[in-house]
Motif scaffolding. Structure first.
Motif, PDB file in Angstrom:
ATOM      1  N   SER A   5      19.754 -59.005 -25.704  1.00 20.47           N
ATOM      2  CA  SER A   5      20.169 -57.899 -26.491  1.00 20.47           C
ATOM      3  C   SER A   5      18.987 -56.700 -26.299  1.00 20.47           C
ATOM      4  CB  SER A   5      19.981 -58.269 -28.010  1.00 20.47           C
ATOM      5  OG  SER A   5      19.777 -57.254 -28.947  1.00 20.47           O
ATOM      6  N   LYS A   6      17.834 -56.995 -25.787  1.00 20.42           N
ATOM      7  CA  LYS A   6      16.866 -55.842 -25.546  1.00 20.42           C
ATOM      8  C   LYS A   6      17.292 -55.344 -24.151  1.00 20.42           C
ATOM      9  CE  LYS A   6      12.974 -58.061 -27.825  1.00 20.42           C
ATOM     10  NZ  LYS A   6      11.468 -58.380 -27.565  1.00 20.42           N
ATOM     11  N   ILE A   7      17.911 -56.069 -23.471  1.00 25.82           N
ATOM     12  CA  ILE A   7      18.422 -55.194 -22.283  1.00 25.82           C
ATOM     13  C   ILE A   7      19.427 -54.383 -22.597  1.00 25.82           C
ATOM     14  CG2 ILE A   7      19.701 -55.763 -20.024  1.00 25.82           C
ATOM     15  CD1 ILE A   7      18.053 -58.543 -19.859  1.00 25.82           C
ATOM     16  N   LEU A   8      20.379 -54.753 -23.205  1.00 27.15           N
ATOM     17  CA  LEU A   8      21.486 -54.000 -23.629  1.00 27.15           C
ATOM     18  C   LEU A   8      21.409 -52.759 -24.410  1.00 27.15           C
ATOM     19  CD1 LEU A   8      24.308 -56.478 -24.056  1.00 27.15           C
ATOM     20  CD2 LEU A   8      24.002 -55.426 -21.954  1.00 27.15           C
ATOM     21  N   LYS A   9      20.148 -52.906 -25.279  1.00 19.93           N
ATOM     22  CA  LYS A   9      19.802 -51.649 -26.074  1.00 19.93           C
ATOM     23  C   LYS A   9      19.072 -50.525 -24.973  1.00 19.93           C
ATOM     24  CE  LYS A   9      18.771 -53.999 -30.218  1.00 19.93           C
ATOM     25  NZ  LYS A   9      17.914 -54.535 -30.999  1.00 19.93           N
ATOM     26  N   ASN A  10      18.699 -51.118 -23.825  1.00 22.56           N
ATOM     27  CA  ASN A  10      18.226 -49.971 -22.661  1.00 22.56           C
ATOM     28  C   ASN A  10      19.370 -49.203 -22.118  1.00 22.56           C
ATOM     29  OD1 ASN A  10      17.022 -48.381 -20.732  1.00 22.56           O
ATOM     30  ND2 ASN A  10      15.842 -50.057 -19.891  1.00 22.56           N
ATOM     31  N   LYS A  11      19.902 -48.119 -22.513  1.00 20.02           N
ATOM     32  CA  LYS A  11      21.013 -47.518 -22.014  1.00 20.02           C
ATOM     33  C   LYS A  11      20.810 -47.207 -20.220  1.00 20.02           C
ATOM     34  CE  LYS A  11      23.013 -47.582 -25.766  1.00 20.02           C
ATOM     35  NZ  LYS A  11      24.035 -48.567 -26.005  1.00 20.02           N
ATOM     36  N   ASN A  12      19.542 -46.994 -19.727  1.00 16.23           N
ATOM     37  CA  ASN A  12      19.326 -47.023 -18.507  1.00 16.23           C
ATOM     38  C   ASN A  12      19.341 -48.362 -17.571  1.00 16.23           C
ATOM     39  OD1 ASN A  12      18.871 -44.174 -18.676  1.00 16.23           O
ATOM     40  ND2 ASN A  12      16.994 -44.526 -19.497  1.00 16.23           N
ATOM     41  N   ALA A  13      19.548 -49.278 -18.275  1.00 17.73           N
ATOM     42  CA  ALA A  13      19.321 -50.692 -17.543  1.00 17.73           C
ATOM     43  C   ALA A  13      20.779 -50.488 -16.710  1.00 17.73           C
ATOM     44  CB  ALA A  13      19.302 -51.760 -18.623  1.00 17.73           C
ATOM     45  N   ILE A  14      20.711 -51.168 -15.636  1.00 20.60           N
ATOM     46  CA  ILE A  14      22.077 -51.559 -14.629  1.00 20.60           C
ATOM     47  C   ILE A  14      22.995 -52.543 -15.342  1.00 20.60           C
ATOM     48  CG2 ILE A  14      22.617 -52.286 -12.461  1.00 20.60           C
ATOM     49  CD1 ILE A  14      20.153 -51.110 -11.264  1.00 20.60           C
ATOM     50  N   THR A  15      22.559 -53.333 -16.054  1.00 18.91           N
ATOM     51  CA  THR A  15      23.227 -54.212 -16.628  1.00 18.91           C
ATOM     52  C   THR A  15      24.100 -53.807 -17.781  1.00 18.91           C
ATOM     53  OG1 THR A  15      21.603 -56.074 -15.945  1.00 18.91           O
ATOM     54  CG2 THR A  15      23.201 -56.524 -17.858  1.00 18.91           C
ATOM     55  N   THR A  16      23.263 -53.070 -18.570  1.00 21.14           N
ATOM     56  CA  THR A  16      23.999 -52.234 -19.680  1.00 21.14           C
ATOM     57  C   THR A  16      25.323 -51.240 -18.920  1.00 21.14           C
ATOM     58  OG1 THR A  16      22.002 -52.214 -20.948  1.00 21.14           O
ATOM     59  CG2 THR A  16      23.804 -50.741 -21.508  1.00 21.14           C
ATOM     60  N   LYS A  17      24.834 -50.410 -18.026  1.00 19.26           N
ATOM     61  CA  LYS A  17      25.737 -49.629 -17.571  1.00 19.26           C
ATOM     62  C   LYS A  17      26.968 -50.345 -17.119  1.00 19.26           C
ATOM     63  CE  LYS A  17      22.413 -46.241 -16.253  1.00 19.26           C
ATOM     64  NZ  LYS A  17      21.622 -45.374 -15.125  1.00 19.26           N
ATOM     65  N   PHE A  18      26.847 -51.546 -16.427  1.00 23.61           N
ATOM     66  CA  PHE A  18      27.882 -52.199 -15.590  1.00 23.61           C
ATOM     67  C   PHE A  18      28.645 -52.737 -16.901  1.00 23.61           C
ATOM     68  CE2 PHE A  18      29.915 -55.994 -14.449  1.00 23.61           C
ATOM     69  CZ  PHE A  18      30.344 -55.700 -13.111  1.00 23.61           C
ATOM     70  N   LEU A  19      28.220 -53.396 -17.695  1.00 27.96           N
ATOM     71  CA  LEU A  19      29.168 -54.114 -18.785  1.00 27.96           C
ATOM     72  C   LEU A  19      29.768 -53.021 -19.589  1.00 27.96           C
ATOM     73  CD1 LEU A  19      26.642 -56.842 -19.847  1.00 27.96           C
ATOM     74  CD2 LEU A  19      28.683 -57.326 -18.952  1.00 27.96           C
ATOM     75  N   ILE A  20      29.130 -51.643 -19.844  1.00 32.12           N
ATOM     76  CA  ILE A  20      29.794 -50.592 -20.610  1.00 32.12           C
ATOM     77  C   ILE A  20      31.160 -50.231 -19.846  1.00 32.12           C
ATOM     78  CG2 ILE A  20      29.670 -48.492 -21.425  1.00 32.12           C
ATOM     79  CD1 ILE A  20      26.882 -48.784 -22.268  1.00 32.12           C
ATOM     80  N   LYS A  21      30.874 -50.214 -18.538  1.00 33.18           N
ATOM     81  CA  LYS A  21      31.754 -49.756 -17.610  1.00 33.18           C
ATOM     82  C   LYS A  21      33.084 -50.758 -17.668  1.00 33.18           C
ATOM     83  CE  LYS A  21      32.819 -48.441 -12.713  1.00 33.18           C
ATOM     84  NZ  LYS A  21      32.107 -48.310 -11.519  1.00 33.18           N
ATOM     85  N   GLU A  22      32.696 -52.133 -17.503  1.00 29.98           N
ATOM     86  CA  GLU A  22      33.629 -53.120 -17.424  1.00 29.98           C
ATOM     87  C   GLU A  22      34.415 -53.189 -18.764  1.00 29.98           C
ATOM     88  OE1 GLU A  22      32.800 -57.706 -17.760  1.00 29.98           O
ATOM     89  OE2 GLU A  22      32.972 -57.135 -15.640  1.00 29.98           O
ATOM     90  N   LYS A  23      33.709 -52.826 -19.880  1.00 30.42           N
ATOM     91  CA  LYS A  23      34.399 -52.832 -21.222  1.00 30.42           C
ATOM     92  C   LYS A  23      35.303 -51.922 -21.360  1.00 30.42           C
ATOM     93  CE  LYS A  23      33.211 -53.116 -26.277  1.00 30.42           C
ATOM     94  NZ  LYS A  23      31.987 -52.909 -27.170  1.00 30.42           N
ATOM     95  N   ASN A  24      35.180 -50.793 -20.747  1.00 30.92           N
ATOM     96  CA  ASN A  24      35.953 -49.608 -20.753  1.00 30.92           C
ATOM     97  C   ASN A  24      37.169 -49.729 -19.944  1.00 30.92           C
ATOM     98  OD1 ASN A  24      34.401 -48.023 -22.539  1.00 30.92           O
ATOM     99  ND2 ASN A  24      33.099 -47.104 -20.958  1.00 30.92           N
TER     100      ASN A  24
END
Length: 88
Positions: free
Chosen positions: A67-86
């Motif tokens: 959860s902490k990783i996904l709260k970081n909008k600059n995390a590569i993981t977050t960016k990837f998962l947001i892109k995948e979700k979209n």
């Protein structure tokens, strides 16, 4: 670690990456990696931390780490998962 990252970057297909991972990681290490990825994906889909911990039989601490990783909008993981979700 950088050497391993360079090797992964040079591999040509998911099949080669899979073979490389199976050669250098134990089955338990691969299961742990897979479970961490599932935690991140479920969090990105909006599942609650408690539900994920219960469903995957993991500690709440492991889910909170994701959860902490996904709260970081600059995390590569977050960016990837947001892109995948979209793209769904």
């Amino acid at each position: 670690m950088n050497e391993i990252f360079e090797i992964i970057n040079k591999l040509k297909s998911p099949k080669e990456i899979s073979q490389f991972f199976s050669e250098i990681f134990t089955d338990n290490e691969l299961k742990t990696l897979s479970k961490r990825w599932r935690i991140l994906k479920l969090l990105a889909k909006g599942e609650t931390q408690r539900q994920i911990a219960q469903d995957l039989n993991v500690s709440l601490c492991k889910v909170t780490r994701g959860s902490k990783i996904l709260k970081n909008k600059n995390a590569i993981t977050t960016k990837f998962l947001i892109k995948e979700k979209n793209n769904e």
